[in-house]
Scaffold this active site. Structure first.
Site: not given
Ligand SMILES: Nc1ncnc2c1ncn2[C@@H]1O[C@H](COP(=O)(O)OP(=O)(O)O)[C@@H](O)[C@H]1O
Ligand SMILES: [Mg+2]
Lengths: 330, 221
Positions: B18-20, B22, B36, B132
């Protein structure tokens, strides 16, 4: 056929007029900027007085230096909003008078759309994620389904207001962006400040309060300016990155007065690189408020048949970007 | 991105980038686990970046615990490595609701989406929002739903915040699952109402309408 449009900008501290042709040539772009007294903010009425006094000379300069005659103009565009009421009305009156006297259509332009479209013209961006950062706006924007859509924004102060209010607390005259950037470049001592990202949005009010307190407690202006920039720009870059990842677009464009800041554009470039996207910045002369953004968007809108009868040519102080149809991108 | 349940569990396999963060499969003391990892964002000042990633990791773990206490199924937390901004948690073998929904006929949506609504109402009643709520952040395991990704969650009982959660669900359903979105949303709302009670449900839904009228949170597909 080639058309030529004159555009009038007067939403806030800048009164500017510009002549632009339909092939995207900016023929003139003179401006007069109201300067608030040191330590004070923009006073809408005083700014409007500045605009009123400057209007005749700015308009005639825009025409004179463009080398274009009144009879060559196809339309007069003006910033209908959003902005400060007294300031907007000066531009509207000037545009209305000019349009009526030469008998061409009057084209209403949304100021924020103007920033974006001029940015696209100058940077060559086709379908960017846009970061609009100025005194009036802090928004992450992308085009979809006939409109520029807002994907994220500041929940309280704009980035321009954050910088200005911080600078004024130190006794600077707004706009203070350049002075703050200059001071920040002389420090690399980071002081911890609150970092507030909520989903796709940012909030700057806690950051402003904490930065002022640091100054009051005797921290050096350079250090706080540096820390304020690092914190706020990182927040903005992070939410822009989310929008970039979400939309999968391949260009990021910064527009608005704060786009002139080098540290911000450097951060955006580094961010874009992670996504193999191109980072684009509008040249300094055109990143802040100016007539060219209104004139060029006027060219596009006029080409799509958008105009407003003089009798209905009011101003709209709060006119959201995402309610404006953009037929020329459809 | 691969659905966790569809592929077998292979340690070291990257599940998601993701943007933030792995998300990587791994082994934690013999248990199938998910790591994460919040990666450094190099455009941020290193010290600031490190601090934000550390805080977010701590925060997400807290939110997962809070959700679990509220009776919502979430992965068990095995370990937090704050130095590496890494959260190690139970591997949830199942199917993302997103992938399930992709193959659903309208008549199949009732069960999972009613439960989805119940789960979200539980989170809200416990004074939090998820932040989210897409169908990629919910996994169906043996008929029950497990909620993932509390990175944007926070403690709040504000009507507006809870309505924002519903807004995102609605956007996701309409954008990603248009064929079943109406039925799925109906079932979701019924599940939400069943847990939250009719008065609260009505208030949140009318706030949702206000948000939609403001034109904010417009989706770019
Ligand atoms: N505990 C878990 N078990 C199985 N799959 C997981 C787990 N945690 C995350 N995933 C998978 O990784 C994806 C991304 O994880 P998530 O926590 O949502 O990260 P992000 O915040 O980057 O979205 C999820 O959509 C899911 O497919
Ligand atoms: Mg996720």
């Amino acid at each position: 056929m080639k058309s030529i449009v004159i555009g009038v900008e007067s939403t806030a501290h800048t009164f500017s007029a510009s002549v632009v042709s339909s092939d995207g040539e900016i023929l003139s772009n003179p401006k007069s900027v109201y300067k608030a007294p040191p330590g004070g903010g923009i006073h809408p009425f005083e700014a409007s007085q500045n605009h009123l006094a400057a209007a005749p000379s700015v308009l005639s300069e825009a025409l004179r230096s463009s080398g274009v005659g009144l009879s060559d103009l196809s339309a007069v565009a003006y910033a209908m909003g959003p902005g400060l009421g007294p300031c907007l009305r000066v531009g509207a009156v000037a545009a209305r008078t000019l349009a009526a006297s030469i008998g061409v259509p009057l084209v209403p332009v949304n100021h924020a759309v103007g920033h974006i479209e001029l940015g696209c013209l100058l940077t060559g961006a086709k379908d960017p994620v846009v970061l609009l950062v100025s005194g009036g706006h802090t928004m992450i924007i992308a085009y979809s389904g006939l409109r520029w859509r807002i994907l994220g924004e500041s929940l309280d102060l704009t980035l321009g207001q954050l910088l200005d209010q911080f600078g004024r607390h130190h006794g600077l005259a707004s706009p203070c962006g350049r002075a703050i950037e200059e001071s920040a470049s002389r420090s690399n001592h980071y002081l911890r400040l609150p970092y507030s990202v909520k989903g796709n949005d940012v909030s700057f009010s806690g950051l402003l309060t904490a930065s002022k307190s640091l100054l009051d407690a005797g921290a050096s202006f350079e250090d706080v300016a540096y820390s304020l920039q690092e914190t706020s720009f990182s927040m903005v870059a992070e939410v822009t990155e989310r929008a970039l990842a979400f939309t999968g677009k391949k260009e990021v464009m910064i527009v608005g007065g704060v786009a002139a800041n080098k540290r911000l554009s450097q951060m955006m470039s580094a961010m874009a690189e992670r996504h193999a996207a191109k980072a684009l910045s509008v040249p300094l002369e055109y990143s802040g408020d100016c007539g060219a953004q209104i004139a060029w968007t006027g060219v596009l809108a006029h080409g799509s048949g958008i105009e407003v009868p003089v009798a209905e040519s009011t101003v709209r102080q709060s006119w959201r970007l995402d309610v404006v149809d953009i037929p020329w991108r459809g | 991105m691969t659905s966790p349940g569809e592929a077998e569990w292979v340690p070291g396999r990257l599940l998601y980038r993701g943007a933030e963060a792995d998300v990587v499969l791994g082994d934690w003391q013999g248990l199938p686990a998910v790591f994460k990892v919040r990666k450094p964002l190099t455009y941020r000042l290193a010290s600031l970046d490190q601090e934000i990633r550390r805080q977010r990791t701590v925060h997400e773990a807290e939110m997962i615990r809070h959700a679990k206490r509220a009776g919502v199924a979430t992965p068990f937390l095995y370990h937090l490595d704050l130095q590496a901004s890494t959260m190690v948690m139970e591997y949830i073998g199942g199917k993302m609701l997103r992938d399930l929904a992709g193959h659903m006929a309208e008549k199949d949506v009732e069960g999972p989406f009613f439960k989805f609504g119940e789960g979200v109402a539980r989170l809200h009643a416990a004074g939090m929002m998820h932040g989210d709520l897409t169908t990629a952040n919910v996994v169906s395991r043996e008929g029950s739903l497990v909620f993932l990704d509390f990175g944007l969650a926070h403690r709040t009982s504000r009507l507006e915040d809870h309505a924002v959660d519903l807004r995102l669900i609605k956007e996701t359903l309409v954008g990603a699952h248009p064929g079943i979105s109406r039925a799925a949303l109906d079932a979701f709302f019924r599940g939400y109402e069943a847990k939250a009670g009719t008065p609260r449900f009505r208030r949140v839904r009318s706030q949702l309408r206000n948000i939609e009228r403001r034109g904010r949170y417009a989706r770019v597909a």
